[in-house]
Design a protein around this motif. Structure first.
Motif, mmCIF file in Angstrom:
data_model
loop_
_atom_site.group_PDB
_atom_site.id
_atom_site.type_symbol
_atom_site.label_atom_id
_atom_site.label_comp_id
_atom_site.label_asym_id
_atom_site.label_seq_id
_atom_site.Cartn_x
_atom_site.Cartn_y
_atom_site.Cartn_z
ATOM 1 N N LYS A 99 0.812 -1.219 0.000
ATOM 2 C CA LYS A 99 0.000 0.000 0.000
ATOM 3 C C LYS A 99 0.846 1.270 0.000
ATOM 4 O O LYS A 99 0.464 2.274 -0.601
ATOM 5 C CB LYS A 99 -0.982 -0.017 1.159
ATOM 6 C CG LYS A 99 -2.059 -1.077 0.973
ATOM 7 C CD LYS A 99 -3.191 -0.887 1.931
ATOM 8 C CE LYS A 99 -4.295 -1.903 1.868
ATOM 9 N NZ LYS A 99 -4.507 -2.695 0.739
ATOM 10 N N ALA A 100 2.005 1.243 0.612
ATOM 11 C CA ALA A 100 2.879 2.421 0.623
ATOM 12 C C ALA A 100 3.404 2.712 -0.782
ATOM 13 O O ALA A 100 3.447 3.869 -1.212
ATOM 14 C CB ALA A 100 4.040 2.213 1.591
ATOM 15 N N VAL A 101 3.764 1.662 -1.512
ATOM 16 C CA VAL A 101 4.258 1.821 -2.884
ATOM 17 C C VAL A 101 3.123 2.298 -3.781
ATOM 18 O O VAL A 101 3.295 3.212 -4.598
ATOM 19 C CB VAL A 101 4.852 0.494 -3.411
ATOM 20 C CG1 VAL A 101 5.202 0.591 -4.883
ATOM 21 C CG2 VAL A 101 6.078 0.113 -2.597
ATOM 22 N N ALA A 102 1.945 1.698 -3.634
ATOM 23 C CA ALA A 102 0.792 2.089 -4.443
ATOM 24 C C ALA A 102 0.385 3.538 -4.156
ATOM 25 O O ALA A 102 0.082 4.298 -5.079
ATOM 26 C CB ALA A 102 -0.384 1.150 -4.177
ATOM 27 N N LYS A 103 0.408 3.907 -2.892
ATOM 28 C CA LYS A 103 0.054 5.284 -2.511
ATOM 29 C C LYS A 103 1.012 6.275 -3.171
ATOM 30 O O LYS A 103 0.590 7.294 -3.729
ATOM 31 C CB LYS A 103 0.078 5.427 -0.991
ATOM 32 C CG LYS A 103 -0.352 6.785 -0.472
ATOM 33 C CD LYS A 103 -0.418 6.749 1.050
ATOM 34 C CE LYS A 103 -0.700 8.094 1.670
ATOM 35 N NZ LYS A 103 -2.031 8.600 1.444
ATOM 36 N N GLN A 104 2.293 5.959 -3.145
ATOM 37 C CA GLN A 104 3.286 6.823 -3.778
ATOM 38 C C GLN A 104 3.032 6.924 -5.285
ATOM 39 O O GLN A 104 3.125 8.003 -5.873
ATOM 40 C CB GLN A 104 4.691 6.300 -3.511
ATOM 41 C CG GLN A 104 5.780 7.169 -4.098
ATOM 42 C CD GLN A 104 7.169 6.634 -3.804
ATOM 43 O OE1 GLN A 104 7.339 5.616 -3.131
ATOM 44 N NE2 GLN A 104 8.175 7.312 -4.307
ATOM 45 N N TYR A 105 2.705 5.799 -5.929
ATOM 46 C CA TYR A 105 2.420 5.803 -7.369
ATOM 47 C C TYR A 105 1.241 6.720 -7.679
ATOM 48 O O TYR A 105 1.326 7.588 -8.549
ATOM 49 C CB TYR A 105 2.119 4.381 -7.868
ATOM 50 C CG TYR A 105 1.495 4.378 -9.238
ATOM 51 C CD1 TYR A 105 2.271 4.610 -10.371
ATOM 52 C CD2 TYR A 105 0.126 4.199 -9.408
ATOM 53 C CE1 TYR A 105 1.702 4.652 -11.632
ATOM 54 C CE2 TYR A 105 -0.453 4.238 -10.663
ATOM 55 C CZ TYR A 105 0.344 4.469 -11.771
ATOM 56 O OH TYR A 105 -0.235 4.520 -13.014
ATOM 57 N N PHE A 106 0.128 6.531 -6.981
ATOM 58 C CA PHE A 106 -1.071 7.338 -7.255
ATOM 59 C C PHE A 106 -0.835 8.817 -6.971
ATOM 60 O O PHE A 106 -1.307 9.678 -7.718
ATOM 61 C CB PHE A 106 -2.274 6.831 -6.457
ATOM 62 C CG PHE A 106 -2.832 5.539 -6.985
ATOM 63 C CD1 PHE A 106 -3.351 5.448 -8.269
ATOM 64 C CD2 PHE A 106 -2.821 4.396 -6.205
ATOM 65 C CE1 PHE A 106 -3.864 4.266 -8.764
ATOM 66 C CE2 PHE A 106 -3.331 3.200 -6.688
ATOM 67 C CZ PHE A 106 -3.849 3.137 -7.967
ATOM 68 N N GLU A 107 -0.098 9.129 -5.911
ATOM 69 C CA GLU A 107 0.175 10.526 -5.593
ATOM 70 C C GLU A 107 1.077 11.169 -6.640
ATOM 71 O O GLU A 107 0.911 12.341 -6.975
ATOM 72 C CB GLU A 107 0.763 10.644 -4.190
ATOM 73 C CG GLU A 107 -0.279 10.358 -3.118
ATOM 74 C CD GLU A 107 0.247 10.406 -1.699
ATOM 75 O OE1 GLU A 107 1.488 10.446 -1.504
ATOM 76 O OE2 GLU A 107 -0.590 10.376 -0.778
ATOM 77 N N THR A 108 2.008 10.399 -7.186
ATOM 78 C CA THR A 108 2.878 10.913 -8.240
ATOM 79 C C THR A 108 2.073 11.170 -9.515
ATOM 80 O O THR A 108 2.205 12.221 -10.141
ATOM 81 C CB THR A 108 4.021 9.922 -8.538
ATOM 82 O OG1 THR A 108 4.783 9.745 -7.348
ATOM 83 C CG2 THR A 108 4.917 10.429 -9.646
ATOM 84 N N VAL A 109 1.238 10.217 -9.879
ATOM 85 C CA VAL A 109 0.437 10.331 -11.100
ATOM 86 C C VAL A 109 -0.589 11.457 -10.987
ATOM 87 O O VAL A 109 -0.761 12.247 -11.911
ATOM 88 C CB VAL A 109 -0.270 8.994 -11.417
ATOM 89 C CG1 VAL A 109 -1.304 9.151 -12.513
ATOM 90 C CG2 VAL A 109 0.755 7.949 -11.810
ATOM 91 N N GLU A 110 -1.269 11.529 -9.845
ATOM 92 C CA GLU A 110 -2.349 12.497 -9.675
ATOM 93 C C GLU A 110 -1.856 13.859 -9.198
ATOM 94 O O GLU A 110 -2.587 14.841 -9.291
ATOM 95 C CB GLU A 110 -3.401 11.941 -8.717
ATOM 96 C CG GLU A 110 -4.076 10.692 -9.263
ATOM 97 C CD GLU A 110 -5.025 10.047 -8.289
ATOM 98 O OE1 GLU A 110 -5.244 10.603 -7.181
ATOM 99 O OE2 GLU A 110 -5.553 8.979 -8.621
ATOM 100 N N GLY A 111 -0.648 13.906 -8.661
ATOM 101 C CA GLY A 111 -0.102 15.171 -8.200
ATOM 102 C C GLY A 111 -0.746 15.714 -6.943
ATOM 103 O O GLY A 111 -0.664 16.906 -6.666
ATOM 104 N N GLN A 112 -1.387 14.844 -6.191
ATOM 105 C CA GLN A 112 -2.014 15.265 -4.927
ATOM 106 C C GLN A 112 -2.096 14.076 -3.977
ATOM 107 O O GLN A 112 -2.041 12.938 -4.414
ATOM 108 C CB GLN A 112 -3.407 15.835 -5.179
ATOM 109 C CG GLN A 112 -4.378 14.848 -5.805
ATOM 110 C CD GLN A 112 -5.692 15.517 -6.191
ATOM 111 O OE1 GLN A 112 -5.772 16.733 -6.253
ATOM 112 N NE2 GLN A 112 -6.703 14.730 -6.445
ATOM 113 N N PRO A 113 -2.226 14.355 -2.695
ATOM 114 C CA PRO A 113 -2.310 13.255 -1.714
ATOM 115 C C PRO A 113 -3.549 12.384 -1.948
ATOM 116 O O PRO A 113 -4.590 12.877 -2.368
ATOM 117 C CB PRO A 113 -2.422 13.983 -0.366
ATOM 118 C CG PRO A 113 -1.933 15.363 -0.621
ATOM 119 C CD PRO A 113 -2.229 15.667 -2.055
#
Length: 83
Positions: A44-58
């Motif tokens: 989940k930590a890796v996935a969270k980082q991926y989504f935040e990078t792609v979406e540009g927001q927390p």
């Protein structure tokens, strides 16, 4: 594609390859609990980082599981795609 996807989301690559080799459909994706078992392997930590990078927001924690399930489902049912 599979390797990059697995690395980006922190999902078990062998399990992902196994489920994709079965050519599953929406109706039998979670047969024998295989989709849930795959989703449980996501870091989940890796996935969270991926989504935040792609979406540009927390990404709030309560939305993370929904996003993981949606992208996993889409990736498997569309026989992979580039991230």
């Amino acid at each position: 594609q599979i390797h990059r996807f697995a690395a980006a989301l922190g999902v078990d690559e062998q399990k992902l390859r196994a489920i994709m080799s079965l050519r599953v459909s929406e109706s039998n994706l979670n047969e024998y609990g295989r989709f849930n078992a795959l989703a449980d392997t996501v870091d989940k930590a890796v996935a969270k980082q991926y989504f935040e990078t792609v979406e540009g927001q927390p990404v709030p924690s309560f939305k993370l599981s929904m996003k993981i399930n949606a992208i996993l489902r889409k990736f498997i049912l569309s026989d992979g795609f580039e991230l």
